[in-house]
Design an enzyme around this catalytic site. Structure first.
Site, PDB file in Angstrom:
ATOM      1  CB  ILE A   1      -0.973  -7.574  10.250  1.00 18.25           C
ATOM      2  CG1 ILE A   1       0.336  -6.930   9.760  1.00 18.25           C
ATOM      3  CG2 ILE A   1      -0.776  -9.074  10.467  1.00 18.25           C
ATOM      4  CD1 ILE A   1       1.441  -6.927  10.811  1.00 18.25           C
TER       5      ILE A   1
ATOM      6  CD  GLU B   1      -2.760  -1.314   2.400  1.00 14.71           C
ATOM      7  OE1 GLU B   1      -2.766  -0.383   3.229  1.00 14.71           O
ATOM      8  OE2 GLU B   1      -3.441  -2.351   2.549  1.00 14.71           O
TER       9      GLU B   1
ATOM     10  CG  PHE C   1      -0.880   2.294   9.869  1.00 11.01           C
ATOM     11  CD1 PHE C   1      -0.232   2.987  10.876  1.00 11.01           C
ATOM     12  CD2 PHE C   1      -1.366   3.002   8.782  1.00 11.01           C
ATOM     13  CE1 PHE C   1      -0.074   4.366  10.808  1.00 11.01           C
ATOM     14  CE2 PHE C   1      -1.210   4.378   8.695  1.00 11.01           C
ATOM     15  CZ  PHE C   1      -0.566   5.062   9.710  1.00 11.01           C
TER      16      PHE C   1
ATOM     17  CD  GLU D   1      -5.055  -4.128   4.494  1.00 14.27           C
ATOM     18  OE1 GLU D   1      -4.785  -2.936   4.211  1.00 14.27           O
ATOM     19  OE2 GLU D   1      -6.223  -4.548   4.618  1.00 14.27           O
TER      20      GLU D   1
ATOM     21  CG  HIS E   1      -4.499   3.887  11.721  1.00 10.94           C
ATOM     22  ND1 HIS E   1      -5.842   4.104  11.905  1.00 10.94           N
ATOM     23  CD2 HIS E   1      -4.319   3.786  10.377  1.00 10.94           C
ATOM     24  CE1 HIS E   1      -6.453   4.133  10.727  1.00 10.94           C
ATOM     25  NE2 HIS E   1      -5.544   3.948   9.787  1.00 10.94           N
TER      26      HIS E   1
END
Length: 326
Positions: free
Chosen positions: A85, A29, A81, A58, A127
């Protein structure tokens, strides 16, 4: 030696490793825009065949990383960030962490996932996680939390060259921090902790982003007569248990400082290792300095109230050294 910032060290490592091996590719990203600066200049230098922006998905990034690595590429995947994940976790937990075992070693997965983690910058709950404990629990994935520019560069280069998947977690609070980085080829082995300060009274074990607060705490402790030793773990998987335990056996006391939430944190694992393997040398209980079990608030004053700082570390260390804090 050259003095550069942490983010510059990461950027140098990426440039050098992509120059070294034409099968090394980068995607993720905003890698073209380089919002954090760590991927700056890579698209211009290596072109869109090797450096590509991805959609904000993601699950796609993680799946692409597994597939490309299995097909023979050396993959660097940027998740931006670390909270992101979570949405790529199927490919991470069920494929990336397990395929080498499930194929009897027939498939190597040379994947390095980059992500910025942690609080302290008012980036709000979605975040600001320090989610290395989740990754530590998977098995089969290295988890790296370098705290200095030299370690950031050297460990990232080592990770990219490894055939094991790894998560290289960049602390949001360290990006602008400067430090000396050796000139020329610089590799740092994984699974070897650093000891930036020797001491005799208490061991302060710092995880990633907590290194600055730990150094500050050591100076404050010296003012009240406590000689603190500092251990920078550098990597959590593999974890240098030998260095940690040896230090605690010398000082007899330990404080583990970790930005993760307290429950099941890296600090909890390190404290358990000390209890299992260094109990005979302990003269006081192991203390942990962590974030409480809540999401990170957005408001700066609320965030500061739960974010670990030097005074928290001093109080924890002073309590087991039986010293008064003003």
């Amino acid at each position: 030696m050259t003095k550069i910032r942490y983010t510059q060290a990461v950027n140098e490592a990426l440039h050098e490793e992509m120059e070294r091996d034409p099968k090394t590719i980068l995607f993720g990203e905003d890698v073209a825009l380089a919002v954090f600066g760590d991927t700056r200049g890579l698209l211009d230098k290596f072109g869109p065949q090797r450096v590509r922006n991805t959609p904000i998905c993601e699950a796609t990034i993680a799946g692409m990383a597994v597939g490309a690595a299995a097909a023979g590429y050396r993959v660097i995947a940027h998740m931006l960030f670390s909270n992101f994940i979570y949405t790529g976790f199927d490919a991470i937990a069920n494929q990336m962490a397990k395929l080498r075992l499930m194929t009897g070693g027939q498939i190597d997965l040379p994947i390095t996932v980059l992500a910025v983690y942690g609080g302290g910058a008012s980036q709000a709950a979605q975040h600001s996680d320090a989610n290395h404990p989740v990754l530590m629990n998977l098995g089969g994935i290295d988890v790296l939390v370098p705290a200095t520019p030299a370690d950031a560069k050297g460990m990232l280069k080592t990770a990219i060259r490894s055939n094991r998947p790894s998560f290289f977690l960049e602390a949001s609070g360290l990006g602008a921090v400067g430090g000396d980085v050796p000139d020329g080829e610089h590799l740092v082995p994984l699974g070897k902790a650093a000891r930036p300060k020797e001491g005799s009274d208490v061991t302060l074990i710092s995880v990633g982003s907590m290194i600055r607060a730990t150094h500050s705490a050591a100076k404050k402790l010296a003012a009240i007569g406590v000689d603190a030793e500092i251990i920078d773990v550098r990597s959590l998987v593999p974890l240098d248990e030998k260095t940690i335990v040896a230090s605690v056996m010398k000082t007899g006391r330990a404080v583990v400082i970790d930005e993760a939430r307290d429950m099941c944190s890296a600090a909890s694992q390190i404290a358990a290792v000390i209890a299992d393997k260094g109990f005979a040398g302990l003269r006081a209980p192991v203390r942990r300095v962590t974030v409480n079990n809540s999401s990170m608030p957005y408001a700066p004053n609320a965030e500061a109230a739960i974010f670990p700082n030097a005074d928290d570390i001093v109080r924890a260390a002073a309590s087991i050294c039986q010293r008064e804090v003003a």
